[in-house]
Design an enzyme around this catalytic site. Structure first.
Site, PDB file in Angstrom:
ATOM      1  N   SER A  80       0.864  -1.188   0.000  1.00 56.82           N
ATOM      2  CA  SER A  80       0.000   0.000   0.000  1.00 56.82           C
ATOM      3  C   SER A  80       0.904   1.244   0.000  1.00 56.82           C
ATOM      4  O   SER A  80       2.126   1.136   0.160  1.00 56.82           O
ATOM      5  CB  SER A  80      -0.867  -0.004   1.259  1.00 56.82           C
ATOM      6  OG  SER A  80      -0.036   0.114   2.404  1.00 56.82           O
ATOM      7  N   ASP A 106      -0.642  -1.206  -4.463  1.00 57.42           N
ATOM      8  CA  ASP A 106      -2.063  -1.399  -4.159  1.00 57.42           C
ATOM      9  C   ASP A 106      -2.696  -0.045  -3.800  1.00 57.42           C
ATOM     10  O   ASP A 106      -2.087   0.752  -3.067  1.00 57.42           O
ATOM     11  CB  ASP A 106      -2.111  -2.367  -2.958  1.00 57.42           C
ATOM     12  CG  ASP A 106      -3.493  -2.859  -2.622  1.00 57.42           C
ATOM     13  OD1 ASP A 106      -4.323  -2.974  -3.536  1.00 57.42           O
ATOM     14  OD2 ASP A 106      -3.727  -3.157  -1.428  1.00 57.42           O
ATOM     15  N   GLU A 152     -10.041   0.819 -10.318  1.00 54.64           N
ATOM     16  CA  GLU A 152     -11.203   0.280  -9.597  1.00 54.64           C
ATOM     17  C   GLU A 152     -12.463   1.039  -9.971  1.00 54.64           C
ATOM     18  O   GLU A 152     -12.440   2.250 -10.130  1.00 54.64           O
ATOM     19  CB  GLU A 152     -10.952   0.384  -8.084  1.00 54.64           C
ATOM     20  CG  GLU A 152     -12.127  -0.117  -7.240  1.00 54.64           C
ATOM     21  CD  GLU A 152     -11.762  -0.281  -5.762  1.00 54.64           C
ATOM     22  OE1 GLU A 152     -10.640  -0.777  -5.475  1.00 54.64           O
ATOM     23  OE2 GLU A 152     -12.574   0.092  -4.913  1.00 54.64           O
ATOM     24  N   GLY A 206     -10.595  -6.969  -0.968  1.00 53.15           N
ATOM     25  CA  GLY A 206     -11.308  -7.357   0.256  1.00 53.15           C
ATOM     26  C   GLY A 206     -11.658  -8.829   0.230  1.00 53.15           C
ATOM     27  O   GLY A 206     -12.765  -9.232   0.593  1.00 53.15           O
ATOM     28  N   ASP A 230      -4.739  -9.430   2.471  1.00 56.40           N
ATOM     29  CA  ASP A 230      -3.887  -8.793   3.468  1.00 56.40           C
ATOM     30  C   ASP A 230      -4.299  -9.266   4.866  1.00 56.40           C
ATOM     31  O   ASP A 230      -3.500  -9.843   5.621  1.00 56.40           O
ATOM     32  CB  ASP A 230      -4.018  -7.262   3.348  1.00 56.40           C
ATOM     33  CG  ASP A 230      -3.008  -6.528   4.210  1.00 56.40           C
ATOM     34  OD1 ASP A 230      -2.262  -7.187   4.960  1.00 56.40           O
ATOM     35  OD2 ASP A 230      -2.945  -5.292   4.150  1.00 56.40           O
TER      36      ASP A 230
HETATM   37  P1  13P Z   1      -8.484  -7.914   2.858  1.00 56.32           P
HETATM   38  O1  13P Z   1      -8.598  -6.881   3.919  1.00 56.32           O
HETATM   39  O2  13P Z   1      -9.776  -8.675   2.713  1.00 56.32           O
HETATM   40  O3  13P Z   1      -7.318  -8.820   3.028  1.00 56.32           O
HETATM   41  O4  13P Z   1      -8.291  -7.145   1.463  1.00 56.32           O
HETATM   42  C1  13P Z   1      -7.037  -6.680   1.072  1.00 56.32           C
HETATM   43  C2  13P Z   1      -7.104  -5.826  -0.141  1.00 56.32           C
HETATM   44  O5  13P Z   1      -8.090  -5.720  -0.838  1.00 56.32           O
HETATM   45  C3  13P Z   1      -5.882  -5.086  -0.483  1.00 56.32           C
HETATM   46  O6  13P Z   1      -6.080  -4.256  -1.589  1.00 56.32           O
HETATM   47  O1  G3H Z   2      -6.431  -2.504   1.049  1.00 54.90           O
HETATM   48  C1  G3H Z   2      -5.613  -2.149   1.858  1.00 54.90           C
HETATM   49  C2  G3H Z   2      -4.571  -3.049   2.396  1.00 54.90           C
HETATM   50  O2  G3H Z   2      -5.118  -3.964   3.308  1.00 54.90           O
HETATM   51  C3  G3H Z   2      -3.413  -2.280   2.966  1.00 54.90           C
HETATM   52  O3  G3H Z   2      -3.775  -1.562   4.064  1.00 54.90           O
HETATM   53  O4  G3H Z   2      -3.083   0.849   4.171  1.00 54.90           O
HETATM   54  O5  G3H Z   2      -3.114  -0.615   6.221  1.00 54.90           O
HETATM   55  O6  G3H Z   2      -1.367  -0.906   4.475  1.00 54.90           O
HETATM   56  P1  G3H Z   2      -2.761  -0.483   4.770  1.00 54.90           P
HETATM   57 ZN    ZN Z   3      -8.060  -3.461  -1.735  1.00 58.06          ZN
END
Ligand code: 13P
Ligand code: G3H
Ligand code: ZN
Length: 312
Positions: free
Chosen positions: A50, A89, A141, A216, A260
């Site tokens: 991220s 991401d 997205e 997600g 994640d």
């Molecule tokens: P989760 O929180 O379901 O693992 O999703 C991660 C995600 O979409 C990162 O872009």
């Molecule tokens: O979609 C988001 C990821 O789970 C990353 O989250 O911003 O806490 O690193 P973060």
């Molecule tokens: Zn995501």
């Protein structure tokens, strides 16, 4: 196998109807644990960070953080025999996206999904132009991910409009697309029964014909929740996307499955278990061992489930 462009991995998955998990990392230990799983299952891997991870790794400097990740991932990829890509991401800030491109990420996501459709299209077009000029592929997205309560999509959630998806892909030239079909980030995705909009997904695939991404997508692995809670965590009410639903989305055209939360929960389960059982250890290489082992287990199970095992 060299460090590859994310599209090399996704094109094959798209043609052969399987999905590759994209795993978020913030540090070396998660990367090692993920690679271990990829090697065990002979699967291609997409590693993603991220913007927050870039800032964290670079001690406040995103470009430095991006370079840290590129160097780490490349170093492993170049000496492993499975394809590995590195993806940004949810890129929301142009400075972060440009830093990732400059540092050598394989692909970037431009996430302007909270903006009006035309504005999302405009931002995506700009990033596609810059990224493609240097051989970097792009994810965007459409629709908005938010919470779902009692199977009623909450006010902020906007599911993707398939006709808009077709226009978006044609006009922006984006390489892979994340359509919102009812998932949300984090460990608390559904209050009632888990449910996604399959018809919408099917239409988006038919109309766009490109690799699709499920955000997600963590399942909130019960075994890990139980271990973590046995050693003091409280994850009451947590719920993810069940495996059967993930499999169905792959049949309907999902090729990248963002994960994640499941890795974070596996890591904390292992860390808590270790620390509970050994009150004397203080060497991080030892006290993170169980945590890494559980992350690898979740990674391996997911690669098998999504059909990318054996595809490297
Ligand atoms: P989760 O929180 O379901 O693992 O999703 C991660 C995600 O979409 C990162 O872009
Ligand atoms: O979609 C988001 C990821 O789970 C990353 O989250 O911003 O806490 O690193 P973060
Ligand atoms: Zn995501």
């Amino acid at each position: 196998m060299p460090y590859v462009n994310t599209m090399d991995i996704l094109e094959k998955a798209h043609k052969e109807y399987y999905a590759v998990a994209a795993f978020n990392i913030n540090n070396l230990e998660f990367l090692q644990a993920i690679i271990e799983g990829g090697l065990e299952k002979r699967s291609p891997l997409i590693i993603e960070t991220s913007e927050g991870a870039m800032k964290y790794a670079g001690m406040g400097d995103p470009l430095r953080g991006a370079r840290v990740f590129v160097n780490m991932v490349r170093e492993f990829a170049d000496s492993m025999d499975i394809p590995i890509a590195l993806h940004l991401d949810h890129g929301k800030d142009f400075n972060y996206i440009l830093a990732a491109i400059k540092a050598g990420y394989s692909s970037v996501m431009i996430d302007a999904s909270d903006k009006p459709f035309e504005e999302n299209m405009q931002s995506t077009k700009e990033i596609v132009k810059i990224a493609h000029a240097v051989g970097v592929s792009v994810e965007a997205e459409l629709g908005k991910l938010a919470g779902i309560e009692d199977n009623v999509v909450s006010a902020e959630t906007v599911l993707v409009n398939p006709d808009e998806a077709k226009q978006f892909v044609e006009e922006t030239g984006v390489d892979f697309l994340a359509p919102a079909i009812g998932t949300s980030h984090g460990a608390f995705k559904f209050k009632g029964e888990a449910k996604l909009d399959y018809d919408r997904l099917k239409k988006v695939k038919e109309l766009t014909g490109i690799p699709l991404v499920l955000h997600g997508a963590s399942s909130v692995v019960q075994e890990m929740v139980e271990i973590a809670e046995r050693y003091g965590a409280d994850f009451g009410g947590s719920k993810g996307v069940p495996s059967e639903i993930l499999k169905e989305t792959v049949k309907l055209g999902i090729n990248k499955v963002n994960t994640d939360t499941d890795l974070r929960m596996a890591f904390i389960a292992g860390l808590r278990e270790f620390l509970h059982n050994d009150s004397k250890e203080f060497d991080p290489r030892k006290y993170m061992k169980t945590a890494k082992k559980y992350v690898t287990k979740v990674v391996s199970d997911r690669l098998e489930l999504l059909g990318s095992a054996g595809k490297a």
